[in-house]
Design a protein around this motif. Structure first.
Motif, mmCIF file in Angstrom:
data_model
loop_
_atom_site.group_PDB
_atom_site.id
_atom_site.type_symbol
_atom_site.label_atom_id
_atom_site.label_comp_id
_atom_site.label_asym_id
_atom_site.label_seq_id
_atom_site.Cartn_x
_atom_site.Cartn_y
_atom_site.Cartn_z
ATOM 1 N N PRO A 10 28.655 28.166 32.393
ATOM 2 C CA PRO A 10 27.657 27.165 32.781
ATOM 3 C C PRO A 10 26.523 27.787 33.599
ATOM 4 N N ARG A 11 25.333 27.293 33.382
ATOM 5 C CA ARG A 11 24.166 27.723 34.150
ATOM 6 C C ARG A 11 23.806 26.626 35.155
ATOM 7 N N PRO A 12 23.375 27.004 36.354
ATOM 8 C CA PRO A 12 22.991 25.965 37.317
ATOM 9 C C PRO A 12 21.708 25.263 36.900
ATOM 10 N N SER A 13 21.642 23.977 37.195
ATOM 11 C CA SER A 13 20.397 23.244 36.934
ATOM 12 C C SER A 13 19.308 23.708 37.889
ATOM 13 N N THR A 14 19.689 23.940 39.151
ATOM 14 C CA THR A 14 18.753 24.472 40.146
ATOM 15 C C THR A 14 19.460 25.564 40.933
ATOM 16 N N LEU A 15 18.710 26.563 41.343
ATOM 17 C CA LEU A 15 19.269 27.694 42.080
ATOM 18 C C LEU A 15 18.254 28.206 43.083
ATOM 19 N N ASP A 16 18.718 28.355 44.327
ATOM 20 C CA ASP A 16 17.885 28.952 45.371
ATOM 21 C C ASP A 16 18.733 30.008 46.077
ATOM 22 N N ARG A 17 18.209 31.198 46.204
ATOM 23 C CA ARG A 17 18.955 32.299 46.805
ATOM 24 C C ARG A 17 18.403 32.578 48.201
ATOM 25 N N SER A 18 19.296 32.752 49.153
ATOM 26 C CA SER A 18 18.891 33.232 50.474
ATOM 27 C C SER A 18 19.738 34.455 50.779
ATOM 28 N N SER A 19 19.535 35.047 51.937
ATOM 29 C CA SER A 19 20.263 36.266 52.270
ATOM 30 C C SER A 19 21.759 36.019 52.427
ATOM 31 N N THR A 21 23.402 32.733 51.457
ATOM 32 C CA THR A 21 23.965 31.655 50.651
ATOM 33 C C THR A 21 23.243 31.534 49.315
ATOM 34 N N TYR A 22 23.897 30.864 48.393
ATOM 35 C CA TYR A 22 23.253 30.330 47.205
ATOM 36 C C TYR A 22 23.198 28.806 47.366
ATOM 37 N N THR A 23 22.100 28.197 46.965
ATOM 38 C CA THR A 23 22.054 26.749 46.856
ATOM 39 C C THR A 23 22.038 26.430 45.367
ATOM 40 N N ILE A 24 23.183 25.942 44.884
ATOM 41 C CA ILE A 24 23.389 25.716 43.455
ATOM 42 C C ILE A 24 23.500 24.218 43.219
ATOM 43 N N ASN A 25 22.602 23.703 42.384
ATOM 44 C CA ASN A 25 22.585 22.266 42.092
ATOM 45 C C ASN A 25 22.568 21.439 43.380
ATOM 46 N N GLY A 26 21.830 21.949 44.364
ATOM 47 C CA GLY A 26 21.656 21.234 45.621
ATOM 48 C C GLY A 26 22.756 21.442 46.644
ATOM 49 N N GLU A 27 23.816 22.187 46.292
ATOM 50 C CA GLU A 27 24.926 22.433 47.205
ATOM 51 C C GLU A 27 24.913 23.885 47.671
ATOM 52 N N SER A 28 25.291 24.118 48.934
ATOM 53 C CA SER A 28 25.286 25.453 49.512
ATOM 54 C C SER A 28 26.623 26.156 49.266
ATOM 55 N N TYR A 29 26.544 27.425 48.855
ATOM 56 C CA TYR A 29 27.734 28.237 48.593
ATOM 57 C C TYR A 29 27.605 29.567 49.336
ATOM 58 N N THR A 33 29.649 38.609 48.979
ATOM 59 C CA THR A 33 29.393 39.829 49.755
ATOM 60 C C THR A 33 29.163 39.520 51.227
ATOM 61 N N THR A 34 28.548 38.362 51.516
ATOM 62 C CA THR A 34 28.357 37.968 52.907
ATOM 63 C C THR A 34 29.688 37.633 53.555
ATOM 64 N N VAL A 35 30.532 36.913 52.837
ATOM 65 C CA VAL A 35 31.864 36.572 53.348
ATOM 66 C C VAL A 35 32.627 37.846 53.727
ATOM 67 N N LEU A 36 32.564 38.848 52.862
ATOM 68 C CA LEU A 36 33.335 40.067 53.101
ATOM 69 C C LEU A 36 32.766 40.895 54.246
ATOM 70 N N GLY A 37 31.575 40.539 54.714
ATOM 71 C CA GLY A 37 31.032 41.188 55.896
ATOM 72 C C GLY A 37 31.822 40.886 57.149
ATOM 73 N N ILE A 38 32.704 39.876 57.099
ATOM 74 C CA ILE A 38 33.544 39.545 58.255
ATOM 75 C C ILE A 38 34.604 40.606 58.481
ATOM 76 N N LEU A 39 34.883 41.435 57.452
ATOM 77 C CA LEU A 39 35.916 42.456 57.556
ATOM 78 C C LEU A 39 35.375 43.683 58.282
#
Length: 266
Positions: A10-19, A21-29, A33-39
């Motif tokens: 599936p392809r997102p209807s809308t996508l916005d990338r930040s350093s 998070t991704y904002t996919i279909n209006g929701e933040s994810y 790679t950022t998550v793994l920076g906690i290690l």
């Protein structure tokens, strides 16, 4: 190509990338790679220290036997502090161009003009051929709606495996390219991608690869790449570790966006 690709991602209807998070279909994810920076990355601090000290040494050796002022010492230290970030950025630039070169080759069959990236593409093709893989998709966004994370998979394809003695089956594989060091969290990264891809497609990922193609050309007798395969069980085991990292990141690494009263304090 002798295998038929039926995978529909599936392809997102809308996508916005930040350093972060991704904002996919209006929701933040959260980005994988950022998550793994906690290690913790225990090798990073010694490397940065060594890089900065080497810069100091180089500058001071040029001044051997000469008078050096306080101002000059401060300037040398200031430049040395910048050196790890400059080295990191240079490495990141190479990695980005290496990814682009492989992606372009997969999509078009065209080799890059620059010899250093021709070497990268040849190493990729050696890995693919040695492991009997068909790579069809590159730079694909995957995300898990339930757990709230997403990431971009470098390559997705199939591998033909025997079924008994008379037939074969195509099984799903994915891969991530590395041009720097290969660290333990790379396995958590590809396991997270595999899980998200499964959630989106309903297909099981049987193999997840991390393929390191070094920035420096290999010396005579050295391999052109180092590849590490996660089997199905490895994927499952590493995904459990990723889930733990994601929980820690949501608690500690994302600006205290949750209420932890009774968990971290009264």
């Amino acid at each position: 190509r002798d295998m038929t690709t039926t995978l529909k991602i599936p392809r997102p209807s809308t996508l916005d990338r930040s350093s972060k998070t991704y904002t996919i279909n209006g929701e933040s994810y959260h980005r994988v790679t950022t998550v793994l920076g906690i290690l913790a990355k225990p090798a990073l601090v010694p490397w940065a220290t060594k890089t900065a000290l080497a810069q100091c040494e180089e500058a001071l050796l040029k001044r051997t036997g000469a008078h050096i002022t306080d101002t000059e010492i401060k300037a040398i230290i200031k430049e040395a502090r910048k050196k790890p970030d400059q080295a990191r950025d240079k490495a990141a630039d190479f990695g980005s161009l290496a990814h682009d070169s492989i992606e372009h080759y997969i999509d078009t069959g065209t080799m890059p003009v620059e010899p250093e990236f021709q070497r990268v593409v040849i190493a990729y093709d050696e890995w693919r051929t040695a492991n009997n893989l068909q790579i069809d998709l590159t730079e694909n966004l995957v995300w898990d709606e339930m757990l709230g994370y997403g990431g971009t998979v470098d390559a997705i394809g199939y591998k033909q495996i025997p079924l008994g003695t008379t037939s074969t089956a195509n099984v799903l594989v994915l891969a991530d390219w590395k041009t720097g060091g290969l660290y333990r969290e790379a396995y958590l990264q590809v396991a997270a991608y595999a899980h998200a891809l499964e959630m989106m497609t309903g297909e099981i990922v049987h193999e997840a690869w991390t393929v390191r193609i070094p920035r420096d050309a290999p010396k005579e007798g050295e391999a052109s790449f180092q590849a590490h395969k996660l089997t199905r069980q490895h994927i499952l085991d590493n995904f459990k570790l990723f889930e733990n990292a994601l929980s820690l990141y949501k608690m500690l690494g994302d600006g205290w966006s949750y209420d932890f009263k009774g968990v971290l304090h009264e």
